[in-house]
Design an enzyme around this catalytic site. Sequence first.
Site, PDB file in Angstrom:
ATOM      1  CD  GLU A  57      18.632  -6.378  -0.322  1.00  0.00           C
ATOM      2  OE1 GLU A  57      18.132  -7.316   0.302  1.00  0.00           O
ATOM      3  OE2 GLU A  57      18.046  -5.296  -0.515  1.00  0.00           O
ATOM      4  CG  ASP A  75      10.688  -9.321   5.176  1.00  0.00           C
ATOM      5  OD1 ASP A  75      10.303 -10.513   5.317  1.00  0.00           O
ATOM      6  OD2 ASP A  75      11.273  -8.914   4.155  1.00  0.00           O
ATOM      7  CB  THR A  80      14.642 -13.094   2.435  1.00  0.00           C
ATOM      8  OG1 THR A  80      13.430 -12.407   2.725  1.00  0.00           O
ATOM      9  CG2 THR A  80      15.474 -12.246   1.495  1.00  0.00           C
TER      10      THR A  80
END
Length: 272
Positions: A57, A75, A80
Site C-alpha cells: 500500500e 481510483d 485514501t
Amino acid sequence: MKHPTHTSRRTLLTLIGASLASAPLLSTPRAAAQSAAVGLNDPAKKEIAMKLVSSAENSSLDWKAQYKYIEDIGDGRGYTAGIIGFCSGTGDMLDLVELYTGRRPGNVLASYLPALRRVDGTDSHDGLDPNYPRDWGRAAQDQAFKQAQNDERDRVYFNPAVQQGKTDGLRVLGQFAYYDAIVMHGDGSDPTSFRNIRKRALNRARPPAQGGDEVTYLNAFLDARVWAMKQEEAHSDTSRVDTAQRVFLRAGNLDLNTPLNWKVYGDSFHID
C-alpha cells in the site's frame, strides 16, 4: 479500500458476524489442531501482516508512519488515508472519524463530518478541500486517532479475515491472504469482493476444514484473487500476490516464519 456504501456496509458487518457464527465447526483433528495453533492474530504475526500490507500500500515496511498518510490516488474513491487506506468515498473513513469524534469530541476532523456524509459513495472532495489533508495530518499526531485507526482496521478487516481463515482451517499465510484480499476488495456483494473471491476458490478446491489440501486451496484462492484484481485498472498489478504471497506458498511457508523476502511493484523487501 473498496467497500459498499456506509449504511449497507454496517448491515453487511452484521451479516458477516451471523454467517461466521453459523459456519461449520472445524471437525477434523487436523483442522482442530490448526485452529489451536498460532494464528495471524498472534502479536508477532500481526506485525508481519501490517508490514506486508504496508509494503504493497505504501512501499514501506514502516506501517506506523502511515497514520498521517492521505492522498487521492485517482481510483474513484476520493481521499485514501491512514494505515489501511480508509476512503472518503466508501464509508470506512466516515466510520473512523465518527468513532474518533465519539472518543474525542471537538477534534480537528469533527467539523468535516457533514462533508464526509455528503461525499460518501462518490469521489468528490466537496467540503473537504483545501484543508482536510492538513487536518488529517494534525489528527494523526493524536494517540486517540491512531487508536481509532487500529480499532477500525481490526473491526472491519483484520478480525473478520482471521476468523474466516480459522474457520476454513487455514494457517497464518492463508489468514493473511484473506486479510490482504479484504483490505483491497472489501466484503460487499459485487463479484470482486472478498466473499465472492472465496466463493470462486471454493468452486475449484476445498479448504482444510472441509477435508481439502491447504496448498491446493490457497492456490485456488490466489488464482481467484488475481482474477478479481485484473477486473479493475487501479488494481491490475498483481505483484502483491505473484511476487509475495505466491513466493511464501511455493516455499511451503504456511506459517509466515521469518526471514521473509518478497517483492511488490518491483521493490524488494525483507523481514528478519
